[in-house]
Design a protein around this motif. Structure first.
Motif, PDB file in Angstrom:
ATOM      1  N   ASN A 190       0.955  -1.275  -0.004  1.00 43.14           N
ATOM      2  CA  ASN A 190       0.204  -0.013  -0.095  1.00 43.14           C
ATOM      3  C   ASN A 190       0.917   1.205   0.032  1.00 43.14           C
ATOM      4  N   GLY A 191       0.181   2.451  -0.160  1.00 43.59           N
ATOM      5  CA  GLY A 191       1.183   3.715  -0.176  1.00 43.59           C
ATOM      6  C   GLY A 191       1.775   4.092   1.175  1.00 43.59           C
ATOM      7  N   LEU A 192       1.313   3.717   2.319  1.00 42.51           N
ATOM      8  CA  LEU A 192       1.821   4.056   3.551  1.00 42.51           C
ATOM      9  C   LEU A 192       3.014   2.984   3.578  1.00 42.51           C
ATOM     10  N   LEU A 222       5.844   4.518   1.626  1.00 43.54           N
ATOM     11  CA  LEU A 222       6.587   5.511   2.438  1.00 43.54           C
ATOM     12  C   LEU A 222       7.577   4.996   3.302  1.00 43.54           C
ATOM     13  N   TYR A 234      -1.701  14.375   3.947  1.00 47.03           N
ATOM     14  CA  TYR A 234      -2.447  13.501   4.148  1.00 47.03           C
ATOM     15  C   TYR A 234      -1.558  13.046   5.501  1.00 47.03           C
ATOM     16  N   CYS A 265       1.441  10.658   5.126  1.00 52.67           N
ATOM     17  CA  CYS A 265       2.514  11.451   4.784  1.00 52.67           C
ATOM     18  C   CYS A 265       3.344  11.526   5.933  1.00 52.67           C
ATOM     19  N   VAL A 281       4.778  16.036  -1.540  1.00 50.29           N
ATOM     20  CA  VAL A 281       3.371  15.336  -1.696  1.00 50.29           C
ATOM     21  C   VAL A 281       2.701  16.045  -2.971  1.00 50.29           C
ATOM     22  N   ALA A 291       1.151   9.295  -4.872  1.00 51.04           N
ATOM     23  CA  ALA A 291      -0.207   8.613  -4.636  1.00 51.04           C
ATOM     24  C   ALA A 291      -1.350   9.532  -5.409  1.00 51.04           C
ATOM     25  N   SER A 340       0.493   5.001  -4.385  1.00 54.66           N
ATOM     26  CA  SER A 340      -0.607   4.285  -3.770  1.00 54.66           C
ATOM     27  C   SER A 340      -1.666   3.892  -4.935  1.00 54.66           C
ATOM     28  N   TYR A 368      -4.708   2.554  -3.579  1.00 52.40           N
ATOM     29  CA  TYR A 368      -6.053   2.627  -2.993  1.00 52.40           C
ATOM     30  C   TYR A 368      -6.988   2.673  -3.772  1.00 52.40           C
ATOM     31  N   LYS A 385      -7.918   6.007  -5.738  1.00 51.38           N
ATOM     32  CA  LYS A 385      -6.926   6.687  -6.461  1.00 51.38           C
ATOM     33  C   LYS A 385      -7.141   6.581  -7.828  1.00 51.38           C
ATOM     34  N   ALA A 426      -2.930  -1.808  -2.372  1.00 53.00           N
ATOM     35  CA  ALA A 426      -1.713  -1.836  -3.364  1.00 53.00           C
ATOM     36  C   ALA A 426      -0.802  -0.644  -3.195  1.00 53.00           C
ATOM     37  N   TYR A 439      -8.395  17.814   3.665  1.00 46.80           N
ATOM     38  CA  TYR A 439      -8.828  16.912   4.668  1.00 46.80           C
ATOM     39  C   TYR A 439      -9.315  17.891   5.856  1.00 46.80           C
TER      40      TYR A 439
HETATM   41  C1  LIG Z   1      -3.773   7.452  -0.354  1.00 51.21           C
HETATM   42  C2  LIG Z   1      -2.399   8.301  -0.076  1.00 51.21           C
HETATM   43  C3  LIG Z   1      -1.345   7.585   0.685  1.00 51.21           C
HETATM   44  C4  LIG Z   1      -1.558   6.153   1.611  1.00 51.21           C
HETATM   45  O1  LIG Z   1      -1.741   5.358   0.578  1.00 51.21           O
HETATM   46  P1  LIG Z   1      -2.393   3.998   1.179  1.00 51.21           P
HETATM   47  O2  LIG Z   1      -2.592   2.786  -0.022  1.00 51.21           O
HETATM   48  O3  LIG Z   1      -3.739   4.228   1.444  1.00 51.21           O
HETATM   49  O4  LIG Z   1      -1.849   3.464   2.230  1.00 51.21           O
HETATM   50  C5  LIG Z   1      -0.242   8.304   1.093  1.00 51.21           C
HETATM   51  N1  LIG Z   1       0.102   9.559   0.644  1.00 51.21           N
HETATM   52  C6  LIG Z   1      -0.961  10.235  -0.098  1.00 51.21           C
HETATM   53  C7  LIG Z   1      -0.877  11.674  -0.786  1.00 51.21           C
HETATM   54  C8  LIG Z   1      -2.300   9.577  -0.500  1.00 51.21           C
HETATM   55  O5  LIG Z   1      -3.191  10.319  -1.130  1.00 51.21           O
END
Ligand SMILES: *Cc1c(COP(=O)(O)O)cnc(C)c1O
Length: 380
Positions: free
Chosen positions: A61-63, A66, A92, A95, A137, A165, A197, A199, A202, A210, A326
């Motif tokens: 995943n995106g987290l 990172l 977010y 980040c 970002v 992401a 990411s 998600y 996205k 993923a 957000y």
């Molecule tokens: C969605 C997102 C993430 C995290 O991604 P995940 O796949 O949800 O863990 C990180 N940074 C940004 C800017 C995002 O939009």
């Protein structure tokens, strides 16, 4: 809701058969991890980022992408606990979490209200010792890039990390991008390394979680690849106390289908953004800017309004879905209460109270124009 904010079934519909074929092939293959879809996706992501000699590492995943980047740099001795990392304060929560997790200190910078992104020149002017990395970002799909400042910082040894992401397919005015001499270059390939990411919401979403890391740096890619697979550099040989952050073959196969349609997917979003931009004309609503000299992916179309509660109630009453990206900035989240040193952040906090994301992902052009009309008829 006549105009839902996001209907993922409608997002998949135009390519449903291709997705189903890809999924069936994976099921029939008997190979669900460490397969050719993952390795092909990794190559395709690096190529799309303009890094023909670069590396992709698919992950969970995106987290985690990172987390793998920051942990990778720590394992390489490029970052150490206590080092500072600059990041826009309105980004977010995902980040900031991977910065604090490893004892690094986020330096929260007010965003440029025109781009919603970290202002590189302001960050450069506010430079403080111990900043060892910048996390750029590309929020809402608008490239966060100033090639001249980035190059100067990189020359000083500062690590430049992209969070791509929300911006896969975007292009920045690169000028002196770290990896190319082209005038425009793909985000995700501008800096030392980038996190992706996939998600489901996205622009290119998986059918689950993923993510990926893309980098021109062979050593970093190898460290991250090991960290994501129990810390093993080869089978049953663990050089790190690693994690399991793998992407599976099914997600990789589905994402490869979507990646083939990336330009079309982003073009439709851009078309809707243009309809909003032309159609919305209401003194109470501030529109996001279509910025020259770059390509935005319009992950979100974010307007600003003084009385958000009144506006969102109005949208709901008129059948228009919305979301807020957000409402609470990371430094105001309960998990960081009293734990995060930062200057006062009035711009970030003001934005958090004013932003509203309009539907952009899957509507037909006429629905977008209708939403613009509804927004125009709003009076506080
Ligand atoms: C969605 C997102 C993430 C995290 O991604 P995940 O796949 O949800 O863990 C990180 N940074 C940004 C800017 C995002 O939009």
């Amino acid at each position: 809701m006549k105009y839902p904010f996001l209907d993922l079934r409608a997002v998949q519909r135009p390519i449903l058969e291709e997705l189903q074929t890809a999924a069936v092939e994976v099921i029939a293959s008997g190979r669900y991890l460490h397969g050719s879809n993952v390795s092909s996706l990794e190559r395709e992501l690096a190529d799309r980022a303009g890094l023909a000699h670069g590396y992709g590492v698919a992950c969970s995943n995106g987290l985690d992408a990172l987390r793998l980047i920051f942990r990778g740099y720590m394992e390489m001795g490029r970052l150490a606990p206590g080092d500072k990392v600059m990041v826009a304060a309105n980004a977010y929560i995902a980040c900031v979490l991977p910065i604090t997790e490893f004892g690094l200190q986020p330096v929260l910078i007010e965003p440029d209200t025109r781009t919603f992104n970290l202002d590189w020149k302001a960050a450069d002017a506010a430079w403080i010792p111990d900043v060892k990395a910048v996390l750029a970002v590309h929020l809402y799909g608008t490239p966060c890039w100033d090639g001249d400042v980035a190059r100067r910082l990189a020359d000083k040894g500062v690590l430049i990390i992209e969070d791509n992401a929300q911006a896969i397919g975007a292009r920045a005015q690169a000028g002196s991008a770290l990896n190319t001499e082209n005038t425009q270059a793909a985000t995700g390939g501008l800096a030392h390394v980038a996190a992706y990411s996939f998600y489901p919401t996205k622009n290119i979403g998986a059918m689950g979680d993923a993510g990926a890391v893309v980098t021109p740096d062979a050593e970093l890619a190898a460290v991250i690849r090991a960290l994501a697979n129990y810390g093993a550099d080869k089978r049953y040989h663990n050089i790190y106390c690693g994690w399991n952050c793998r992407m599976d073959e099914l997600q990789a196969a589905l994402l490869r289908v979507k990646l083939r349609h990336l330009d079309a997917i982003n073009m439709v979003r851009e078309m809707r953004a243009k309809i909003y931009d032309k159609g919305i004309c209401n003194q109470h609503i501030i529109k996001p800017e279509i910025l020259p000299d770059m390509k935005q992916t319009w992950h979100q179309y974010v307007v600003q309004v003084d009385d958000r509660t009144r506006f969102t109630e109005y949208l709901t009453a008129n059948g228009v879905g919305y979301d807020i990206h957000y409402a609470v900035p990371p430094h105001c989240q309960p998990c960081y209460a009293g734990k995060l040193a930062h200057d006062s952040l009035p711009v970030t906090e003001r934005l958090a109270g004013r932003v509203v994301s309009l539907p952009i992902a899957h509507h037909k052009a006429d629905a977008t124009a209708e939403i613009a009309e509804i927004v125009n008829a709003y009076a506080p």
